[in-house]
Scaffold this motif. Structure first.
Motif, PDB file in Angstrom:
ATOM      1  N   LYS A 167       0.831  -1.213   0.000  1.00 23.07           N
ATOM      2  CA  LYS A 167       0.000   0.000   0.000  1.00 23.07           C
ATOM      3  C   LYS A 167       0.864   1.262   0.000  1.00 23.07           C
ATOM      4  O   LYS A 167       0.690   2.156  -0.824  1.00 23.07           O
ATOM      5  N   SER A 168       1.822   1.315   0.944  1.00 20.32           N
ATOM      6  CA  SER A 168       2.679   2.505   0.995  1.00 20.32           C
ATOM      7  C   SER A 168       3.515   2.618  -0.267  1.00 20.32           C
ATOM      8  O   SER A 168       3.844   3.718  -0.712  1.00 20.32           O
ATOM      9  N   THR A 169       3.846   1.471  -0.845  1.00 18.62           N
ATOM     10  CA  THR A 169       4.626   1.487  -2.079  1.00 18.62           C
ATOM     11  C   THR A 169       3.888   2.285  -3.150  1.00 18.62           C
ATOM     12  O   THR A 169       4.494   3.047  -3.901  1.00 18.62           O
ATOM     13  N   LEU A 182      -3.140  10.074   2.215  1.00 18.47           N
ATOM     14  CA  LEU A 182      -3.185   9.830   3.658  1.00 18.47           C
ATOM     15  C   LEU A 182      -2.744   8.385   3.852  1.00 18.47           C
ATOM     16  O   LEU A 182      -3.494   7.457   3.554  1.00 18.47           O
ATOM     17  N   ASP A 183      -1.505   8.200   4.284  1.00 16.79           N
ATOM     18  CA  ASP A 183      -0.996   6.837   4.422  1.00 16.79           C
ATOM     19  C   ASP A 183      -1.117   6.376   5.862  1.00 16.79           C
ATOM     20  O   ASP A 183      -0.260   6.652   6.679  1.00 16.79           O
ATOM     21  N   GLU A 184      -2.181   5.682   6.157  1.00 15.97           N
ATOM     22  CA  GLU A 184      -2.460   5.211   7.522  1.00 15.97           C
ATOM     23  C   GLU A 184      -2.303   6.343   8.511  1.00 15.97           C
ATOM     24  O   GLU A 184      -1.679   6.181   9.555  1.00 15.97           O
ATOM     25  N   ALA A 185      -2.876   7.473   8.161  1.00 15.54           N
ATOM     26  CA  ALA A 185      -2.653   8.681   8.943  1.00 15.54           C
ATOM     27  C   ALA A 185      -3.159   8.551  10.373  1.00 15.54           C
ATOM     28  O   ALA A 185      -2.744   9.292  11.250  1.00 15.54           O
TER      29      ALA A 185
END
Ligand SMILES: Nc1ncnc2c1ncn2[C@@H]1O[C@H](COP(=O)(O)OP(=O)(O)O)[C@@H](O)[C@H]1O
Ligand SMILES: [Mg+2]
Length: 627
Positions: free
Chosen positions: A401-403, A522-525
């Motif tokens: 996901k972050s990738t 928003l990455d797992e904010a």
């Protein structure tokens, strides 16, 4: 620096100086060039004057001895012994003054080179890829810069201000001896200096190893002491003071040994040097004494030869030290140059264009990506985020996901397929313009060790105080900041550790609000926060993402219910996609995750309520087990 080995042989001194040269003779700084020229003039003049010193001594001696036959170009006023002694000392002082003048003039040149190189390295480090930085310890990098710049100072000072003048001095001395006293003296001096240098280099190599052992044990003892003191409480809990003291003492014993060896080895080095020089001096002066008794030399010649040799011994004395410093300096500089040689992985194409945002739609087209060729992470991902809409990516940890967010930011390039913004491939764009258009709220916000205002303003450094305040309010942290005794000027501590997780996230949201990017990630904010705080922050996030193209990456599904499309990522592929209701109805992976998480959330909620009503008896009143 992966493919370059670090070495510091003699050839590298030359190449290092060649590398440094543009910094010491900067094309655009005539003032610095003038300094170099003047410093060189003073250097040469000082050495020429230095050669006069033994002459005045010789003439003074001959005058005292009643045999003065000073050359006719010496002014008559200098023909008395007292005046000659005065001249002898004046000349000494003059050459000392010239040396200091030379050093002072050169200091700015050296420091300018240091600054330029440090600047260049720093800028370069920011250009290097995320991959490079993830593989490197930041502390190690700053040590390389620190040591590299110190190395430049060393090389500049010791080669240019010391080795070169010393070589000049040797040459002048040799000429004078050859002309005035014959080749035999030149031969004696040459052999002595050669033996002296050879011995010094050999002994220094041996001592460098000893010194390294001393430094290592010093670091070791230090680390142990600090670690032990940091664990002060733990030591007390377990009554282990004596053990800690023994551990420290063992390291110190190693240091004691190594330090003693360092000193005794220095003794040997000095003694050996003394023997070699003493023998050379003995032969030269012996021959001179013999010539004086024969009448072919005066007493003045005898003291001249002595004075000249003593003078020569001064720079020789430093050879060991300088050799060691130059060797170390070369290694340090080379590491820094190697760092400068590391190519940036992601670079702007020639003719890259700035991103033109029309509406801000994002498109992933059959994207394949792997950090390491042998382990694909994304295996053909396609999706669209229409302008102004929100797409959520969910899936197990490690799914990639972050990738996806890193590819959108172009921290890495895709191996197949393309990432497009408004139809423009991110690889064809100027990175700067791309990153200006994207805002990011990461899972773990790291703050700069400065004030809250500084950290919020980081989103747009020219924002006014009013704008900072408004952003903070929109991020729902304004009231909190105002309640602090120092308000916006509160320092956040190292990496922002003085703020709670929720507060840090709100600062991150505030600075993204200030940046006001058309595209938002928003990455797992909120996933580092408890459900309660999450709900509070969610409101702020909804506000920020309104009207913006938003990519939400989430672990907790409750935060993505409202997304226009949800993509479930599994093992590098899209396993399911649709809206929340469609996915629940499908009863697949997403529906299963949803059920699991709801149970967990309910359990957490029950526990929180229990804590609030102080009904923790079950946990607290458990009997202590008897050992
Ligand atoms: N810089 C990296 N180098 C090598 N592997 C990485 C790197 N970053 C992430 N990975 C790996 O790629 C996979 C996907 O990572 P990531 O996208 O961060 O997962 P997540 O879905 O949890 O955000 C993980 O297995 C991770 O170990
Ligand atoms: Mg992640």
């Amino acid at each position: 620096m992966a493919d370059k080995t670090v070495s510091a042989d003699s050839g590298s001194l030359f190449s290092t100086i060649l590398n440094l040269w543009p910094y010491m003779w900067p094309a655009d700084r005539p003032d610095l060039k003038a300094r170099v020229v003047w410093a060189t003039v003073f250097l040469v003049v000082a050495k020429l004057i230095l050669m006069l010193v033994p002459y005045f001594f010789k003439w003074a001696t001959d005058a005292l001895d009643g045999e003065l036959n000073a050359p006719s170009y010496i002014p008559a006023i200098l023909s008395t012994p007292v005046m000659l002694v005065a001249a002898y000392n004046v000349v000494r002082i003059a050459q000392l003054g010239l040396n200091q003048l030379r050093d002072a003039l050169f200091a700015k040149v050296g420091q300018h080179a240091v600054r330029q190189l440090a600047y260049k390295t720093f800028v370069h480090l920011h250009d290097l890829s995320l991959r490079f930085h993830l593989e490197r310890r930041t502390g190690g990098l700053s040590r390389i810069i620190e040591r590299g710049t110190k190395g430049i100072e060393t090389i500049v000072r010791f080669t240019i201000l010391n080795t070169v003048p010393t070589l000049l001095e040797f040459a002048l001395t040799a000429i004078i001896f050859a002309v005035a006293y014959g080749w035999i003296y030149v031969a004696i001096i040459a052999v002595t200096v050669w033996l002296y240098t050879w011995f010094t280099v050999r002994a220094s190599d041996w001592r460098i190893a000893i010194r390294r052992e001393m430094n290592d044990s010093d670091t070791d003892a230090n680390t142990k002491a600090i670690d032990s003191l940091l664990n002060f409480e733990t030591v007390k809990y377990f009554n282990n003071e004596a053990m800690e003291a023994r551990r420290f003492d063992r390291s110190m014993a190693r240091y004691e040994d190594a330090a003693t060896k360092t000193w005794t080895s220095l003794g040997w080095l000095n003694f050996g040097q003394g023997v070699i020089f003493g023998l050379g001096m003995m032969v030269a002066m012996g021959i001179s004494a013999w010539e004086v008794t024969r009448g072919s030399q005066t007493l003045g010649d005898f003291v001249f030869i002595n004075a000249m040799l003593m003078q020569l011994s001064i720079p020789l004395n430093f050879i060991g030290f300088i050799y060691r410093e130059i060797r170390q300096g070369l290694t340090d500089i080379e590491q820094m140059f190697d760092l400068l040689d590391v190519p940036a992985e992601v670079v702007d194409k020639p003719g890259a264009k700035p991103l033109e945002i029309r509406e801000g739609s994002v498109r992933f087209e059959n994207v394949h990506f792997a950090y390491d060729p042998s382990r694909p992470i994304l295996k053909g991902i396609s999706f669209d985020i229409p302008a102004g809409k929100t797409v959520a990516v969910v899936g197990p940890s490690g799914a990639g996901k972050s990738t996806i967010s890193r590819l959108l930011f172009r921290f890495y390039d895709v191996q197949q397929g393309a990432v497009l913004i408004d139809g423009q491939d991110v690889r064809d764009l100027k990175q700067e313009s791309l990153r200006a258009a994207i805002g990011m709220v990461p899972q773990d916000t790291v703050l700069f060790n400065d004030t809250i205002a500084y950290n919020i303003r980081y989103g747009r450094p020219d924002a006014t105080e009013e704008e900072v305040r408004r952003a903070a309010e929109l991020a729902q942290i304004g009231t909190f900041i105002e309640s602090l005794p120092e308000g916006y000027r509160t320092m956040v501590g190292e990496r922002g550790l003085k703020l709670s997780g929720g507060e840090k996230q709100r600062v991150a949201i505030a600075r993204t609000i200030l940046k006001a990017p058309p595209i938002l990630i928003l990455d797992e904010a909120t996933s580092a926060l408890d459900t309660h705080t999450e709900q509070e922050i969610q409101a702020a996030l909804d506000l920020v993402s309104r009207g913006r193209t938003t990519l939400v990456i989430a672990h907790r599904l409750s935060t993505v219910i409202g997304a226009d499309e949800i993509i479930v990522l599994k093992e590098g592929l899209i396993a399911e996609r649709g809206t929340h209701r469609q996915l629940l109805a499908a009863g697949g992976l997403y529906a299963a995750m949803w059920d699991r998480q709801r149970e967990a959330t309910e359990a957490e909620e029950r526990l929180r309520r229990a804590r609030e009503t102080d009904d923790m008896g079950v946990v607290l009143r458990r009997p202590i087990p008897a050992y």
